[in-house]
Design a protein around this motif. Structure first.
Motif, PDB file in Angstrom:
ATOM      1  N   THR A   1      31.431  19.562   7.324  1.00 13.88           N
ATOM      2  CA  THR A   1      32.422  19.049   8.596  1.00 13.88           C
ATOM      3  C   THR A   1      33.669  19.921   7.555  1.00 13.88           C
ATOM      4  OG1 THR A   1      32.643  16.919   6.738  1.00 13.88           O
ATOM      5  CG2 THR A   1      32.045  16.798   9.360  1.00 13.88           C
ATOM      6  N   LEU A   2      33.401  20.350   5.800  1.00 20.30           N
ATOM      7  CA  LEU A   2      34.593  20.724   5.255  1.00 20.30           C
ATOM      8  C   LEU A   2      34.259  22.345   5.383  1.00 20.30           C
ATOM      9  CD1 LEU A   2      34.953  17.467   2.581  1.00 20.30           C
ATOM     10  CD2 LEU A   2      36.363  18.332   4.746  1.00 20.30           C
ATOM     11  N   ALA A   3      33.154  22.800   5.237  1.00 19.08           N
ATOM     12  CA  ALA A   3      33.201  23.784   4.549  1.00 19.08           C
ATOM     13  C   ALA A   3      32.132  25.029   6.116  1.00 19.08           C
ATOM     14  CB  ALA A   3      31.542  23.982   3.570  1.00 19.08           C
ATOM     15  N   ASP A   4      32.620  24.429   6.652  1.00 16.76           N
ATOM     16  CA  ASP A   4      31.983  25.028   8.291  1.00 16.76           C
ATOM     17  C   ASP A   4      30.387  25.758   8.132  1.00 16.76           C
ATOM     18  OD1 ASP A   4      32.154  25.179  11.183  1.00 16.76           O
ATOM     19  OD2 ASP A   4      33.730  26.918  10.849  1.00 16.76           O
ATOM     20  N   VAL A   5      29.549  25.188   7.332  1.00 17.62           N
ATOM     21  CA  VAL A   5      28.169  26.007   7.250  1.00 17.62           C
ATOM     22  C   VAL A   5      27.530  26.390   8.925  1.00 17.62           C
ATOM     23  CG1 VAL A   5      28.206  25.999   4.378  1.00 17.62           C
ATOM     24  CG2 VAL A   5      27.355  23.595   6.656  1.00 17.62           C
ATOM     25  N   GLY A   6      28.073  25.348   9.539  1.00 19.57           N
ATOM     26  CA  GLY A   6      26.757  25.608  10.636  1.00 19.57           C
ATOM     27  C   GLY A   6      26.329  24.642  10.731  1.00 19.57           C
ATOM     28  N   SER A   7      24.534  25.822  10.904  1.00 16.84           N
ATOM     29  CA  SER A   7      23.661  24.332  10.962  1.00 16.84           C
ATOM     30  C   SER A   7      22.157  24.881   9.886  1.00 16.84           C
ATOM     31  CB  SER A   7      22.994  24.208  12.014  1.00 16.84           C
ATOM     32  OG  SER A   7      22.210  25.556  13.222  1.00 16.84           O
ATOM     33  N   ASP A   8      23.348  25.643   9.103  1.00 16.93           N
ATOM     34  CA  ASP A   8      22.140  26.627   8.519  1.00 16.93           C
ATOM     35  C   ASP A   8      21.240  25.724   7.492  1.00 16.93           C
ATOM     36  OD1 ASP A   8      20.767  28.338   6.239  1.00 16.93           O
ATOM     37  OD2 ASP A   8      22.575  28.577   5.336  1.00 16.93           O
ATOM     38  N   PRO A   9      19.858  24.791   7.387  1.00 13.28           N
ATOM     39  CA  PRO A   9      18.986  24.089   6.926  1.00 13.28           C
ATOM     40  C   PRO A   9      19.212  24.745   4.773  1.00 13.28           C
ATOM     41  CG  PRO A   9      18.023  25.132   7.544  1.00 13.28           C
ATOM     42  CD  PRO A   9      19.522  26.104   7.780  1.00 13.28           C
ATOM     43  N   PHE A  10      19.448  25.613   4.698  1.00 12.76           N
ATOM     44  CA  PHE A  10      18.943  26.337   3.379  1.00 12.76           C
ATOM     45  C   PHE A  10      20.426  25.355   2.508  1.00 12.76           C
ATOM     46  CE2 PHE A  10      19.955  29.218  -0.751  1.00 12.76           C
ATOM     47  CZ  PHE A  10      18.666  28.824  -0.679  1.00 12.76           C
ATOM     48  N   LEU A  11      21.095  26.198   2.380  1.00 13.06           N
ATOM     49  CA  LEU A  11      22.245  24.731   1.649  1.00 13.06           C
ATOM     50  C   LEU A  11      22.629  23.538   2.378  1.00 13.06           C
ATOM     51  CD1 LEU A  11      25.283  25.465  -0.554  1.00 13.06           C
ATOM     52  CD2 LEU A  11      26.334  26.351   1.771  1.00 13.06           C
ATOM     53  N   LEU A  12      22.473  23.182   3.498  1.00 14.21           N
ATOM     54  CA  LEU A  12      21.969  21.515   3.573  1.00 14.21           C
ATOM     55  C   LEU A  12      21.397  20.581   3.185  1.00 14.21           C
ATOM     56  CD1 LEU A  12      23.157  21.657   7.324  1.00 14.21           C
ATOM     57  CD2 LEU A  12      25.044  21.079   5.661  1.00 14.21           C
ATOM     58  N   ASN A  13      19.968  21.325   2.917  1.00 13.22           N
ATOM     59  CA  ASN A  13      19.118  20.912   1.856  1.00 13.22           C
ATOM     60  C   ASN A  13      18.933  20.969   0.689  1.00 13.22           C
ATOM     61  OD1 ASN A  13      17.621  22.975   1.641  1.00 13.22           O
ATOM     62  ND2 ASN A  13      16.395  22.185   3.528  1.00 13.22           N
ATOM     63  N   ARG A  14      20.156  21.057  -0.327  1.00 12.25           N
ATOM     64  CA  ARG A  14      19.992  21.447  -1.467  1.00 12.25           C
ATOM     65  C   ARG A  14      20.034  20.671  -2.287  1.00 12.25           C
ATOM     66  NH1 ARG A  14      16.911  25.414  -2.314  1.00 12.25           N
ATOM     67  NH2 ARG A  14      16.382  24.996   0.342  1.00 12.25           N
ATOM     68  N   VAL A  15      20.825  19.685  -1.990  1.00 10.98           N
ATOM     69  CA  VAL A  15      21.167  18.026  -2.654  1.00 10.98           C
ATOM     70  C   VAL A  15      19.638  17.503  -2.421  1.00 10.98           C
ATOM     71  CG1 VAL A  15      21.445  15.927  -3.156  1.00 10.98           C
ATOM     72  CG2 VAL A  15      23.528  17.828  -2.290  1.00 10.98           C
ATOM     73  N   ALA A  16      18.874  17.842  -1.289  1.00  9.61           N
ATOM     74  CA  ALA A  16      17.942  16.779  -1.026  1.00  9.61           C
ATOM     75  C   ALA A  16      16.775  17.159  -1.740  1.00  9.61           C
ATOM     76  CB  ALA A  16      17.646  16.748   0.836  1.00  9.61           C
ATOM     77  N   THR A  17      16.469  18.887  -2.274  1.00  8.44           N
ATOM     78  CA  THR A  17      15.539  19.380  -2.806  1.00  8.44           C
ATOM     79  C   THR A  17      15.462  18.385  -4.025  1.00  8.44           C
ATOM     80  OG1 THR A  17      16.060  21.327  -1.599  1.00  8.44           O
ATOM     81  CG2 THR A  17      14.356  21.767  -3.167  1.00  8.44           C
ATOM     82  N   ALA A  18      15.949  18.003  -4.976  1.00  9.44           N
ATOM     83  CA  ALA A  18      15.580  17.253  -6.099  1.00  9.44           C
ATOM     84  C   ALA A  18      15.232  16.266  -5.792  1.00  9.44           C
ATOM     85  CB  ALA A  18      17.008  17.679  -6.742  1.00  9.44           C
ATOM     86  N   LEU A  19      14.652  15.791  -4.726  1.00 15.31           N
ATOM     87  CA  LEU A  19      14.520  14.022  -5.215  1.00 15.31           C
ATOM     88  C   LEU A  19      13.034  14.559  -5.082  1.00 15.31           C
ATOM     89  CD1 LEU A  19      16.423  12.617  -1.349  1.00 15.31           C
ATOM     90  CD2 LEU A  19      16.957  12.089  -4.109  1.00 15.31           C
ATOM     91  N   PRO A  20      12.182  15.459  -4.548  1.00 13.19           N
ATOM     92  CA  PRO A  20      10.544  14.912  -5.148  1.00 13.19           C
ATOM     93  C   PRO A  20      10.530  15.328  -6.319  1.00 13.19           C
ATOM     94  CG  PRO A  20      11.172  16.521  -2.892  1.00 13.19           C
ATOM     95  CD  PRO A  20      12.381  16.350  -3.533  1.00 13.19           C
ATOM     96  N   LEU A  21      11.222  15.873  -6.854  1.00 12.88           N
ATOM     97  CA  LEU A  21      10.876  16.163  -8.772  1.00 12.88           C
ATOM     98  C   LEU A  21      11.330  14.946  -9.839  1.00 12.88           C
ATOM     99  CD1 LEU A  21      13.112  19.439  -8.920  1.00 12.88           C
ATOM    100  CD2 LEU A  21       9.965  18.756  -8.395  1.00 12.88           C
ATOM    101  N   VAL A  22      10.564  13.926  -8.945  1.00  9.18           N
ATOM    102  CA  VAL A  22      10.769  12.380 -10.057  1.00  9.18           C
ATOM    103  C   VAL A  22      10.101  12.655 -10.656  1.00  9.18           C
ATOM    104  CG1 VAL A  22      10.735  10.002  -9.954  1.00  9.18           C
ATOM    105  CG2 VAL A  22      11.696  11.315  -8.137  1.00  9.18           C
TER     106      VAL A  22
END
Length: 418
Positions: free
Chosen positions: A98-119
């Protein structure tokens, strides 16, 4: 100079802990790099206004959670990491679209979620790492889907969390495989050596027992059979004395090249302590006692034996196993005692502050004499390592400090694990 080698289970737990710390460090660095990427994307979109703070907030929150988990890894902080990270990952999708208008690029959209499996692992075993990694992957993809649903559509989620999770699973899986093969193919040489020594000691005890019976009871029976009439008071007293000697506990076992050398008082006290636990249903295998020759003050001896007793009481009451190992080692400047069991582990961080078993009977006693205590516990058992300095300066200061600050601990407190 002799050293005490960590038991194989403890060494494996140390490797798992190191791998887990590395994963959490990667999660922290990755979250910080994600903030830089978001600033670059938002700048390219020409949205350098108040909206950039909203776009950066999820990544910053993820970095803070990763730093907290790295500093204080526990079940509580790991759960907070997954819950808070899941919310941050979903919010990141909404904010970037909504703010950066990155469209549907999953690389940037899932950057935060990528850290979750590293518990990482929390119980010192590879299986714990596998479980927490799978939980992190599930939360990551659930948060990505939740973020898209909040936008009223279902966009791509990408493979970032999956790739990171598979790498983490490969690491823990490799450690678990190595550990399993080691148990199957590599004999526990130390255990075999201890078994041989114990067998030799048992045979030595049998020979001593036979000699004692021959020299006392059989001799007394022969004297009685040849005595005319009623036995005298002197002979009666002699027989009672011999029977009392037979009934007393057997002389502590010694073996090897030190068989003719009496153990030091500390080693003797630990041997006596271990020998007494057979009446509690726990077989304690002792190794290294013959190498301990240092003379330590009574305060250090009492504290070290008391802390060892508390650890063995915990094995008898909570571990769910009938076997334990007591490993004693001496270096030039310190004495170390390890109590190892392969029973039910526990989470030392979850022990309440009102429980005295670990806090006072073990850690408190060691602190009072200038020593230290460490506890490793997981699915494969528990190890308590006690270490106390034996240099003259340390011993004298420990004696003075113990008299000033050591508080008496009741037997009930010693048996209270946590």
């Amino acid at each position: 100079m002799r050293t005490v080698a960590l038991p194989r289970d403890v060494a494996a737990a140390v490797v798992v802990s190191g791998l887990s710390s590395a994963m959490r460090t990667v999660a922290l660095i990755g979250s910080l790099l994600t903030t830089v990427m978001i600033i670059d994307v938002v700048s390219a979109a020409g949205r350098l206004d108040g909206s950039i703070a909203l776009a950066l907030a999820p990544a910053i929150a993820m970095a803070l959670l990763a730093a907290l988990l790295l500093a204080t890894p526990s079940v509580r902080t790991a759960t907070l990491y997954l819950v808070g990270g899941g919310v941050a990952a979903a919010a990141s999708v909404v904010a970037l679209v909504t703010l950066a208008d990155v469209g549907s690029d999953p690389f940037l959209l899932n950057r935060v979620a990528t850290a979750l499996p590293l518990v990482g692992a929390l119980a010192g075993s590879a299986r714990s790492g596998v479980r927490w990694t799978l939980a992190g992957m599930a939360v990551a993809y659930a948060s990505l889907v939740g973020g898209w649903l909040a936008l009223g559509e279902l966009g791509p989620v990408g493979y970032g969390p999956l790739i990171v999770g598979l790498i983490a699973l490969s690491g823990f899986g490799l450690l678990a495989s190595v550990r399993h093969r080691a148990k199957q193919r590599i004999p526990e040489f130390l255990a075999v050596q201890r078994a041989v020594l114990i067998d030799e000691r048992e045979r030595e005890l049998q020979r001593r027992a036979a000699a004692a019976v021959h020299d006392t009871v059989l001799a007394d029976l022969a004297a009685v059979s040849h005595a005319p009439g009623v036995i005298s008071d002197r002979m009666r007293a002699h027989i009672v004395k011999d029977l009392d000697a037979i009934a007393r506990p057997t002389e502590p076992r010694r073996a090897g090249r030190h068989a003719d050398v009496a153990p030091a008082p500390l080693a003797q006290a630990l041997l006596d302590l271990a020998d007494g636990y057979r009446w509690n249903g726990v077989t304690v295998q002792v190794s290294g006692a013959e190498e301990v020759t240092a003379e330590v003050p009574a305060t250090i001896l009492d504290a070290l034996v008391g802390a060892t007793r508390a650890a063995l009481d915990n094995v008898a009451a909570h571990a769910g196993t009938a076997r334990a190992e007591l490993v004693i080692g001496q270096r030039d400047d310190a004495i170390a005692v390890l109590v190892v069991d392969a029973g039910h582990g526990f989470d030392p961080a979850a022990v309440g502050s009102d429980r005295l078993g670990l806090r006072e009977s073990i850690h408190g006693r060691m602190r009072a004499i200038g020593g230290s205590a460490r506890v490793w516990s997981g699915d494969e058992g528990t190890t308590v390592m006690l270490r106390v300095p034996i240099t003259p300066a340390a011993a004298s200061s420990a004696s003075a400090g113990a008299g000033a600050c050591a508080a008496p601990v009741t037997p009930a407190e010693e048996r209270d694990r946590g």
